[in-house]
Scaffold this motif. Structure first.
Motif: not given
Length: 149
Positions: A89-90, A113-114, A142-146
């Motif tokens: 994710p951004e 970019t986005s 590491m950041l527990r992101l999806e």
């Protein structure tokens, strides 16, 4: 506590500069809350450890490959710019991804970019897509992101 420990290390345990230290620590704390609000990211220490191990191993492997390319009499390079759609994710995860790619030998993040990440590589025959996806997985852990599909 982190900023206090860092300050204590910087002043080598002396007590004569704690007045300046308390001001500096307070400003660093306020700045950190503004730039990275609490609970925005859930940090995983085991994920960080895996990321560091992977990063150092990749750096060593890439450094050897770039050194080998540099000392060969006729380097067979095929530079190219790849466009990759990040699955992270951004935000912080993508910034870490772009900066990690910059630190690995033979690759350079050109633009983030986005919707895309442009990467310059010394040799387009490298498996850059696979490498980026592995780095994304390490950062996500590491950041527990999806990750997006």
């Amino acid at each position: 506590m982190f900023f206090i420990v860092v300050w204590w290390i910087l002043i080598q345990g002396k007590t004569d500069s704690w007045f300046v230290g308390l001001i500096s620590i307070s400003l660093a704390l306020v700045t950190s809350f503004i730039l990275l609000p609490p609970n925005q990211y859930r940090f995983s220490f085991s994920g960080f450890t895996h990321f560091l191990i992977y990063f150092f191993a990749s750096s060593l492997k890439g450094g050897i490959a770039v050194a080998w390319m540099a000392i060969r009499p006729n380097p067979d390079l095929h530079p190219n710019i790849y466009k990759i759609t990040p699955r992270l994710p951004e935000g912080l995860g993508r910034v870490i991804l772009a900066n990690t790619i910059n630190l690995l030998p033979g690759s350079l993040s050109v633009e983030l970019t986005s919707s895309s990440l442009y990467i310059h590589v010394l040799d387009e025959r490298q498996s850059i897509e696979t490498e980026v996806r592995r780095i994304e997985e390490k950062i996500a852990h590491m950041l527990r992101l999806e990750l997006k599909n």
